[in-house]
Design a protein around this motif. Structure first.
Motif, PDB file in Angstrom:
ATOM      1  N   PHE A  92      49.286  42.260  33.023  1.00 21.41           N
ATOM      2  CA  PHE A  92      48.481  43.288  33.677  1.00 21.41           C
ATOM      3  C   PHE A  92      47.943  44.308  32.672  1.00 21.41           C
ATOM      4  O   PHE A  92      47.047  45.065  32.985  1.00 21.41           O
ATOM      5  CB  PHE A  92      49.304  44.010  34.744  1.00 21.41           C
ATOM      6  N   ARG A 106      47.159  31.526  36.769  1.00 20.56           N
ATOM      7  CA  ARG A 106      46.681  32.071  38.037  1.00 20.56           C
ATOM      8  C   ARG A 106      47.685  33.037  38.667  1.00 20.56           C
ATOM      9  O   ARG A 106      47.401  33.645  39.686  1.00 20.56           O
ATOM     10  CB  ARG A 106      46.385  30.939  39.005  1.00 20.56           C
ATOM     11  N   LYS A 108      48.690  35.920  37.631  1.00 25.54           N
ATOM     12  CA  LYS A 108      48.230  37.305  37.585  1.00 25.54           C
ATOM     13  C   LYS A 108      47.434  37.663  38.836  1.00 25.54           C
ATOM     14  O   LYS A 108      47.622  38.720  39.428  1.00 25.54           O
ATOM     15  CB  LYS A 108      47.379  37.540  36.331  1.00 25.54           C
ATOM     16  N   ARG A 109      46.548  36.787  39.257  1.00 26.82           N
ATOM     17  CA  ARG A 109      45.722  37.038  40.451  1.00 26.82           C
ATOM     18  C   ARG A 109      46.597  37.130  41.700  1.00 26.82           C
ATOM     19  O   ARG A 109      46.399  38.011  42.546  1.00 26.82           O
ATOM     20  CB  ARG A 109      44.679  35.930  40.612  1.00 26.82           C
ATOM     21  N   VAL A 110      47.554  36.232  41.822  1.00 29.07           N
ATOM     22  CA  VAL A 110      48.445  36.242  42.985  1.00 29.07           C
ATOM     23  C   VAL A 110      49.257  37.539  43.023  1.00 29.07           C
ATOM     24  O   VAL A 110      49.392  38.171  44.068  1.00 29.07           O
ATOM     25  CB  VAL A 110      49.379  35.006  42.969  1.00 29.07           C
ATOM     26  N   LYS A 112      48.472  40.412  41.583  1.00 29.69           N
ATOM     27  CA  LYS A 112      47.572  41.537  41.853  1.00 29.69           C
ATOM     28  C   LYS A 112      47.274  41.621  43.342  1.00 29.69           C
ATOM     29  O   LYS A 112      47.266  42.711  43.928  1.00 29.69           O
ATOM     30  CB  LYS A 112      46.270  41.422  41.065  1.00 29.69           C
ATOM     31  N   ASP A 113      47.037  40.483  43.972  1.00 35.27           N
ATOM     32  CA  ASP A 113      46.804  40.465  45.418  1.00 35.27           C
ATOM     33  C   ASP A 113      48.023  40.997  46.170  1.00 35.27           C
ATOM     34  O   ASP A 113      47.885  41.714  47.170  1.00 35.27           O
ATOM     35  CB  ASP A 113      46.475  39.052  45.898  1.00 35.27           C
ATOM     36  N   ASP A 116      48.106  44.776  45.764  1.00 31.55           N
ATOM     37  CA  ASP A 116      47.049  45.353  46.595  1.00 31.55           C
ATOM     38  C   ASP A 116      47.432  45.335  48.077  1.00 31.55           C
ATOM     39  O   ASP A 116      47.190  46.310  48.798  1.00 31.55           O
ATOM     40  CB  ASP A 116      45.726  44.606  46.396  1.00 31.55           C
TER      41      ASP A 116
END
Length: 145
Positions: A92, A106, A108-110, A112-113, A116
């Motif tokens: 991050f 992938r 990092k995206r999971v 971050k979601d 959020d």
């Protein structure tokens, strides 16, 4: 996800103040109620004051009170103001990321979601929501109505 003790104490302090909106509350009262050191609570109150959630009044008859109604204090805003960062994994932070799979990963995206979504839930709650049933909280904190 895990909140720091600083944020935990901030939320407790705000709840205590919301339970007694008509009076000024001292650091000593809150510290004693939650069995938290006065030194820690002083730091928390200072940060909440800087962030605009709490008014601090000095001198005789001084103390703390909410800077605005509990229904206008969003829990997500408090958490964002009190937490230093939400970099839950190394990747991050571009400046310190040393993970060799970062360009293709992938995860990092999971994550971050997930952060959020967690913050979105906190954004849906106000301090007023947390103290909507004040009687048991007042009893546990030995507060008079």
């Amino acid at each position: 996800m895990r909140l720091t003790l600083h944020t935990d104490y901030a939320l407790r302090l705000l709840m205590h103040l919301a339970l007694a909106p008509e009076k000024r509350v001292t650091i000593a009262e809150v510290s004693d109620a939650f069995a938290i050191s006065r030194n820690h609570m002083t730091k928390v109150a200072h940060e909440l004051g800087k962030a605009g959630f709490v008014e601090t009044l000095r001198g005789r008859g001084g103390g703390l009170r909410l800077a605005r109604p509990a229904e206008e204090i969003v829990i997500g805003d408090v958490v964002r103001a009190m937490e230093e960062d939400f970099r839950i994994v190394e990747c991050f932070d571009r400046d310190t990321n040393g993970c060799c799979i970062a360009p293709a990963c992938r995860l990092k995206r999971v994550l971050k979601d997930a952060v959020d979504a967690w913050l979105a839930v906190l954004d849906g709650a106000t301090l007023g929501d947390l103290v909507a049933n004040p009687r048991p909280l007042r009893r546990l904190l030995a507060l008079t109505a």
